[in-house]
Design a protein around this motif. Structure first.
Motif, PDB file in Angstrom:
ATOM      1  N   MET A   1       0.704  -1.277  -0.026  1.00 31.52           N
ATOM      2  CA  MET A   1      -0.048   0.033  -0.065  1.00 31.52           C
ATOM      3  C   MET A   1       0.791   1.175  -0.049  1.00 31.52           C
ATOM      4  SD  MET A   1      -1.342   2.476   2.115  1.00 31.52           S
ATOM      5  CE  MET A   1      -1.306   1.852   3.826  1.00 31.52           C
ATOM      6  N   TYR A   2       1.839   1.191   0.704  1.00 30.54           N
ATOM      7  CA  TYR A   2       2.937   2.295   0.823  1.00 30.54           C
ATOM      8  C   TYR A   2       3.520   2.728  -0.543  1.00 30.54           C
ATOM      9  CZ  TYR A   2       2.861   2.560   6.010  1.00 30.54           C
ATOM     10  OH  TYR A   2       2.478   2.650   7.497  1.00 30.54           O
ATOM     11  N   ARG A   3       3.953   1.708  -1.425  1.00 30.74           N
ATOM     12  CA  ARG A   3       4.447   2.004  -2.539  1.00 30.74           C
ATOM     13  C   ARG A   3       3.548   2.510  -3.386  1.00 30.74           C
ATOM     14  NH1 ARG A   3       6.984  -3.093  -1.095  1.00 30.74           N
ATOM     15  NH2 ARG A   3       5.396  -4.308  -2.401  1.00 30.74           N
ATOM     16  N   ALA A   4       2.301   1.955  -3.512  1.00 36.94           N
ATOM     17  CA  ALA A   4       1.154   2.391  -4.456  1.00 36.94           C
ATOM     18  C   ALA A   4       0.883   3.843  -4.155  1.00 36.94           C
ATOM     19  CB  ALA A   4      -0.146   1.602  -4.295  1.00 36.94           C
ATOM     20  N   LEU A   5       1.387   4.539  -2.892  1.00 38.78           N
ATOM     21  CA  LEU A   5       0.835   5.831  -2.714  1.00 38.78           C
ATOM     22  C   LEU A   5       1.973   6.817  -3.308  1.00 38.78           C
ATOM     23  CD1 LEU A   5      -0.408   5.780   0.969  1.00 38.78           C
ATOM     24  CD2 LEU A   5      -1.804   5.914  -1.015  1.00 38.78           C
ATOM     25  N   ASP A   6       3.126   6.303  -3.699  1.00 38.40           N
ATOM     26  CA  ASP A   6       4.226   7.184  -3.995  1.00 38.40           C
ATOM     27  C   ASP A   6       3.985   8.146  -5.222  1.00 38.40           C
ATOM     28  OD1 ASP A   6       5.830   6.145  -1.951  1.00 38.40           O
ATOM     29  OD2 ASP A   6       6.911   4.850  -3.286  1.00 38.40           O
ATOM     30  N   ARG A   7       2.999   7.697  -5.954  1.00 33.28           N
ATOM     31  CA  ARG A   7       2.788   8.516  -7.531  1.00 33.28           C
ATOM     32  C   ARG A   7       1.532   9.208  -7.210  1.00 33.28           C
ATOM     33  NH1 ARG A   7       3.865   4.549 -12.228  1.00 33.28           N
ATOM     34  NH2 ARG A   7       3.540   6.340 -13.504  1.00 33.28           N
ATOM     35  N   MET A   8       0.833   9.027  -6.222  1.00 31.28           N
ATOM     36  CA  MET A   8      -0.618   9.742  -6.196  1.00 31.28           C
ATOM     37  C   MET A   8      -0.641  11.271  -6.022  1.00 31.28           C
ATOM     38  SD  MET A   8      -3.949   8.450  -4.005  1.00 31.28           S
ATOM     39  CE  MET A   8      -4.004   6.881  -5.266  1.00 31.28           C
ATOM     40  N   THR A   9      -1.101  12.100  -6.888  1.00 32.47           N
ATOM     41  CA  THR A   9      -1.307  13.320  -6.992  1.00 32.47           C
ATOM     42  C   THR A   9      -2.601  13.775  -6.519  1.00 32.47           C
ATOM     43  OG1 THR A   9      -1.985  13.693  -9.138  1.00 32.47           O
ATOM     44  CG2 THR A   9       0.296  13.601  -8.878  1.00 32.47           C
TER      45      THR A   9
ATOM     46  N   ARG B   1     -12.331   8.814 -15.793  1.00 30.99           N
ATOM     47  CA  ARG B   1     -11.119   9.543 -15.224  1.00 30.99           C
ATOM     48  C   ARG B   1     -10.508   8.494 -14.048  1.00 30.99           C
ATOM     49  NH1 ARG B   1     -13.949  13.622 -12.566  1.00 30.99           N
ATOM     50  NH2 ARG B   1     -13.272  13.252 -10.293  1.00 30.99           N
ATOM     51  N   PHE B   2     -11.271   7.868 -13.563  1.00 29.40           N
ATOM     52  CA  PHE B   2     -10.679   6.707 -12.594  1.00 29.40           C
ATOM     53  C   PHE B   2      -9.872   5.804 -13.417  1.00 29.40           C
ATOM     54  CE2 PHE B   2     -11.119   2.290 -10.726  1.00 29.40           C
ATOM     55  CZ  PHE B   2     -10.795   2.708  -9.364  1.00 29.40           C
ATOM     56  N   LYS B   3     -10.432   5.300 -14.409  1.00 29.99           N
ATOM     57  CA  LYS B   3      -9.781   4.329 -15.523  1.00 29.99           C
ATOM     58  C   LYS B   3      -8.298   4.952 -16.038  1.00 29.99           C
ATOM     59  CE  LYS B   3     -13.352   2.954 -17.499  1.00 29.99           C
ATOM     60  NZ  LYS B   3     -14.025   2.137 -18.681  1.00 29.99           N
ATOM     61  N   LYS B   4      -8.243   6.191 -16.455  1.00 32.75           N
ATOM     62  CA  LYS B   4      -6.982   6.880 -16.590  1.00 32.75           C
ATOM     63  C   LYS B   4      -5.970   7.057 -15.575  1.00 32.75           C
ATOM     64  CE  LYS B   4      -9.284   9.297 -20.679  1.00 32.75           C
ATOM     65  NZ  LYS B   4      -9.509  10.720 -21.145  1.00 32.75           N
ATOM     66  N   THR B   5      -6.667   7.333 -14.566  1.00 34.85           N
ATOM     67  CA  THR B   5      -5.867   7.578 -13.278  1.00 34.85           C
ATOM     68  C   THR B   5      -5.021   6.297 -12.945  1.00 34.85           C
ATOM     69  OG1 THR B   5      -7.005   9.406 -12.268  1.00 34.85           O
ATOM     70  CG2 THR B   5      -5.578   8.131 -10.713  1.00 34.85           C
ATOM     71  N   LEU B   6      -5.744   4.933 -12.869  1.00 34.33           N
ATOM     72  CA  LEU B   6      -5.083   3.812 -12.623  1.00 34.33           C
ATOM     73  C   LEU B   6      -4.236   3.355 -13.488  1.00 34.33           C
ATOM     74  CD1 LEU B   6      -7.060   3.806 -10.018  1.00 34.33           C
ATOM     75  CD2 LEU B   6      -7.527   1.196 -10.766  1.00 34.33           C
ATOM     76  N   GLY B   7      -4.316   3.845 -14.696  1.00 33.59           N
ATOM     77  CA  GLY B   7      -3.370   3.407 -15.898  1.00 33.59           C
ATOM     78  C   GLY B   7      -2.108   4.039 -15.851  1.00 33.59           C
ATOM     79  N   ARG B   8      -2.267   5.306 -15.120  1.00 32.93           N
ATOM     80  CA  ARG B   8      -1.038   5.972 -15.062  1.00 32.93           C
ATOM     81  C   ARG B   8      -0.232   5.360 -13.545  1.00 32.93           C
ATOM     82  NH1 ARG B   8       1.274   9.970 -12.459  1.00 32.93           N
ATOM     83  NH2 ARG B   8      -0.357  10.496 -11.145  1.00 32.93           N
ATOM     84  N   LEU B   9      -1.050   5.296 -12.473  1.00 32.46           N
ATOM     85  CA  LEU B   9      -0.429   5.047 -11.447  1.00 32.46           C
ATOM     86  C   LEU B   9      -0.088   3.556 -11.443  1.00 32.46           C
ATOM     87  CD1 LEU B   9      -3.047   6.197  -8.929  1.00 32.46           C
ATOM     88  CD2 LEU B   9      -0.862   7.047  -9.135  1.00 32.46           C
ATOM     89  N   LEU B  10      -0.657   2.430 -12.022  1.00 26.27           N
ATOM     90  CA  LEU B  10      -0.504   0.960 -11.873  1.00 26.27           C
ATOM     91  C   LEU B  10       0.389   0.651 -13.257  1.00 26.27           C
ATOM     92  CD1 LEU B  10      -3.595   0.055 -10.113  1.00 26.27           C
ATOM     93  CD2 LEU B  10      -1.444   0.697  -9.301  1.00 26.27           C
ATOM     94  N   GLY B  11       0.220   1.427 -14.282  1.00 24.05           N
ATOM     95  CA  GLY B  11       0.934   0.974 -15.553  1.00 24.05           C
ATOM     96  C   GLY B  11       2.287   0.796 -15.619  1.00 24.05           C
TER      97      GLY B  11
END
Length: 454
Positions: free
Chosen positions: A86-94, A444-454
């Motif tokens: 979870m911590y690693r996933a937060l690193d890129r969240m604006t 918007r959610f799908k685009k966001t996840l594509g950037r965060l997790l892609g």
């Protein structure tokens, strides 16, 4: 004034047909009339109405990682190994990313039948841990997302000061959470100034846990916030119990009850690992136990002492926490099923002979959710908010059911969503299973996840 008309509804004194609910400009119920004729100007619903349920525990950012962390590691996995994912996933969240994720979650939440959410919000700072120019930036994004969805929100900014008992310094993964007492007071002051008069926002505080907030700071913070709800994680994990015993010589719930003025303002999240004495203490305090069954199961936390606690009249509600499920049905079902699996009995939490288990669970969750979120909801009655969920009685799974059998069917008949419409403060925000902004928000959610997790 506006009129809402329901084919049937669960009212405080029981089931009724042809129910007219009149609301004022603030979305409060002025009158409830059973056996009424439907006025020409009424918003008419064909299904059965029940008061909404408040979701009392949410970490909105975690909706972005639902289903992750399910690949086994090199050793034994636990809450603590999941937390690193979870911590690693937060690193890129604006801030924009966070709002997109939260808005999607809040739409899903409404469609599932929750009509308010308590946001236990600890993602305060920028990616490198530095403060935003507005220290309340991320809290404002919570409110913005809730407004997009039309979901009332109880904003609970989290005080997170240490990584372990005894003031252990924070880790790099916690850099976006950390505040000292002075910075936290500035944050809560800014939120009071911004939202103190907002009908769809309630303000409280969330000391993260006994391990993350040393005793002295916890006491100072509680004293500095004499009004509003107080939510805290406590006794979620066995390791937390062991560490608390080593540091304080007491178990977490025991220590909290001994050192803080725990009362009806408090919501004790999880409280999974308690002795019988602790169970009695929480029940007597008037606090709400915040149960998050799907998350607790997913993380291997353990199971709450539900039968004992409910038998003592303890107050409780449910939350979706990490959002691996956003359904109140799944939370309530697994509360009862957990007791059945551990006791070998059925209808354990019904509350007595010849009582509907579904109704007891729903009504308790309505009351506990209203108390923990501090919204005047949970009943279809004058003076309450018109926050109402309509069940689709035309669905095959609810066919030929009336009264309490509808609630048993909603909770125990399967996984098909059975909520057709949702009303919040007298406004219809979900109609025929559809939210008016769901395609836009989902995109918007799908685009966001594509950037965060892609």
């Amino acid at each position: 004034m506006s009129n809402l008309f329901f084919a049937s509804a669960l009212l405080p004194d029981g089931w009724a047909e042809n129910v007219l609910v009149t609301t004022n400009a603030r979305g409060r119920i002025g009158a409830v009339t059973a056996g009424a004729a439907c006025p020409a100007d009424a918003d008419r619903f064909a299904g059965t109405a029940v008061a909404g349920i408040g979701n009392l525990h949410s970490h909105a950012h975690q909706r972005a990682i639902a289903g992750m962390g399910e690949v086994s590691g090199d050793g034994s996995d636990s809450f603590w190994s999941w937390r690193e994912v979870m911590y690693r996933a937060l690193d890129r969240m604006t801030p924009d990313d966070f709002q997109a994720v939260a808005a999607q979650l809040y739409v899903e939440t409404l469609k599932a039948g929750y009509t308010a959410i308590a946001e236990f919000h600890y993602l305060h700072h920028d990616r490198d841990g530095s403060a935003f120019s507005d220290p309340a930036e991320m809290s404002h994004r919570v409110v913005a997302a809730a407004r997009e969805a039309g979901l009332p929100v109880t904003l609970l900014p989290v005080l997170y000061n240490a990584s372990g008992f005894g003031g252990t310094p924070p880790t790099s993964g916690q850099r976006r959470f950390i505040n000292d007492g002075a910075r936290f007071l500035r944050l809560t002051g800014a939120l009071r100034a911004a939202y103190g008069g907002d009908d769809d926002v309630r303000l409280g505080i969330a000391p993260h846990s006994l391990r993350a907030v040393p005793d002295a700071l916890l006491g100072e913070t509680v004293a500095a916030h004499p009004d509003g709800p107080i939510h805290i994680h406590v006794a979620e994990q066995r390791k937390e119990v062991e560490d608390c015993l080593a540091h304080h010589g007491r178990r977490p719930v025991e220590h909290l009850l001994a050192t803080q003025p725990v009362d009806g303002r408090w919501c004790l999240i999880h409280a999974t690992h308690m002795t019988d004495t602790e169970v009695r203490g929480v029940a007597a305090s008037g606090a709400v136990a915040g149960l998050c069954l799907t998350t607790e199961a997913n993380l291997g936390d353990g199971f709450y002492a539900a039968e004992r606690y409910l038998g003592l009249g303890g107050r409780w509600g449910v939350g979706s926490d990490s959002h691996i499920s956003v359904s109140p049905v799944e939370e309530l079902r697994w509360l009862e099923y957990g007791v059945r699996l551990t006791s070998g009995r059925r209808t354990v939490l019904s509350g007595g002979p010849r009582r509907s288990t579904g109704r007891r669970l729903v009504e308790d969750a309505q009351a506990g959710g209203a108390q923990a979120t501090s919204f005047e909801t949970g009943r279809i009655a004058p003076g309450r908010r018109a926050d109402i969920v309509v069940l689709d009685t035309g669905h095959p799974l609810l066919a030929a059911r009336t009264g309490d059998a509808l609630l048993d069917g909603w909770i125990f008949s399967g996984n098909v969503p059975l909520v057709s419409d949702v009303v919040v403060a007298g406004r219809t925000v979900v109609r025929d299973r559809r939210h008016p902004r769901e395609e836009e928000i989902a995109g918007r959610f799908k685009k966001t996840l594509g950037r965060l997790l892609g």
